[in-house]
Scaffold this active site. Structure first.
Site, PDB file in Angstrom:
ATOM      1  CG  ASN A 245     -72.668 103.260  20.116  1.00 13.11           C
ATOM      2  OD1 ASN A 245     -73.138 102.920  21.120  1.00 13.11           O
ATOM      3  ND2 ASN A 245     -71.644 103.111  19.688  1.00 13.11           N
TER       4      ASN A 245
ATOM      5  CG  HIS B 119     -68.397 100.466  18.061  1.00 11.28           C
ATOM      6  ND1 HIS B 119     -67.300 100.935  18.755  1.00 11.28           N
ATOM      7  CD2 HIS B 119     -69.189 101.417  17.767  1.00 11.28           C
ATOM      8  CE1 HIS B 119     -67.159 102.142  18.580  1.00 11.28           C
ATOM      9  NE2 HIS B 119     -68.250 102.689  17.951  1.00 11.28           N
TER      10      HIS B 119
ATOM     11  CD  GLU C 219     -68.627 103.436  14.134  1.00  9.00           C
ATOM     12  OE1 GLU C 219     -69.269 104.518  14.398  1.00  9.00           O
ATOM     13  OE2 GLU C 219     -67.989 102.446  14.715  1.00  9.00           O
TER      14      GLU C 219
ATOM     15  N   GLY D 157     -64.169 109.809  18.070  1.00  8.88           N
ATOM     16  CA  GLY D 157     -64.203 110.238  19.104  1.00  8.88           C
ATOM     17  C   GLY D 157     -63.023 111.404  19.173  1.00  8.88           C
TER      18      GLY D 157
END
Length: 250
Positions: free
Chosen positions: A9, A94, A166, A172
């Protein structure tokens, strides 16, 4: 046997020349890897990346769609449009879409149905925040998001879906769920899918893990029985990092 699926992604990164160069490297890495591979460029780079991927086994993925086919929705893009541009898959729900752009379980469900109706394979994202995990609400959140996403989705379509777990606290941040933590949630998702569609269907659905996946941890994550691939963010932006992830079996 579920074929591992590694998807990159690219989020809001890379201009056309950079995207084309990276796509070429991914095509090279994917050859003989023994896994399914896909990349999700920004919308403006999809046509150029599609040319690079033509004739390869690498899937072209869109990062989002609207649930309507067309209309007065300034700034949006629809399933027929991304399919027309060459996409075969689309990321839906997402956590960044949920966090920053108001995505809900209801809109995820509507987008899934639109994707299926146009022959696209959705990568449906679910996951809990750090606060929810610390409050021991992980499984309640995962159940709500899974059931909400799949509401009204029939068995034939359910067989095609990819679900990406996720944990928001691992995206991140450099933090990664341990392989055991990932496996625990993946096993729970598969149990929910079995309740909805039966064990046979659930066993065939691929479950990706996403959240600071990198070359150093991919093999250990992929050793878990219910982890069938990865939805990779930052590490997917360079061939040096994504190549070893794609080729973790080689």
């Amino acid at each position: 046997m579920r074929v591992p699926f590694m998807a990159g992604n690219w989020k809001m990164n890379l201009l056309k020349d950079e995207a084309v160069s990276l796509a070429r490297s991914v095509v090279e890495a994917a050859g003989g890897s023994g896994v399914e591979v896909g990349v999700a460029p920004v919308f403006t780079c999809i046509p150029a990346v599609a040319e690079v991927l033509a004739g390869s086994e690498v899937r072209l993925i869109a990062q989002n769609i609207h649930w309507e086919d067309s209309g007065a929705f300034t700034g949006e893009i629809s399933a027929p449009m991304i399919k027309d541009a060459g996409c075969t898959h689309v990321i839906i729900g997402h956590s960044e879409r949920r966090q920053f752009f108001g995505e809900t379980d209801e809109t995820v469900n509507k987008k899934l149905k639109s994707a299926f109706s146009h022959g696209l394979i959705p990568i449906a994202c679910i996951g809990e925040t750090l606060g929810e995990r610390e409050a021991e609400k992980t499984f309640a959140v995962i159940e709500r998001q899974t059931r909400g996403a799949m509401a009204g989705v029939g068995e034939a379509d359910a067989r095609k879906i990819v679900i990406a777990y996720e944990p928001v606290w691992a995206i991140g941040t450099g933090k990664t769920a341990t392989p055991d933590q990932a496996q625990e949630v993946h096993a729970y998702i598969r149990k929910l899918l079995a309740e909805l569609y039966g064990a046979d269907v659930a066993e065939g659905i691929r479950l990706q893990y996403g959240g600071s996946v990198k070359p150093a941890n991919v093999k250990e994550l992929m050793s878990m029985p219910d982890v069938d691939g990865a939805l990779v963010g930052g590490a997917a932006l360079t061939a040096e990092n994504f190549g070893p992830i794609v080729r973790y079996k080689v």
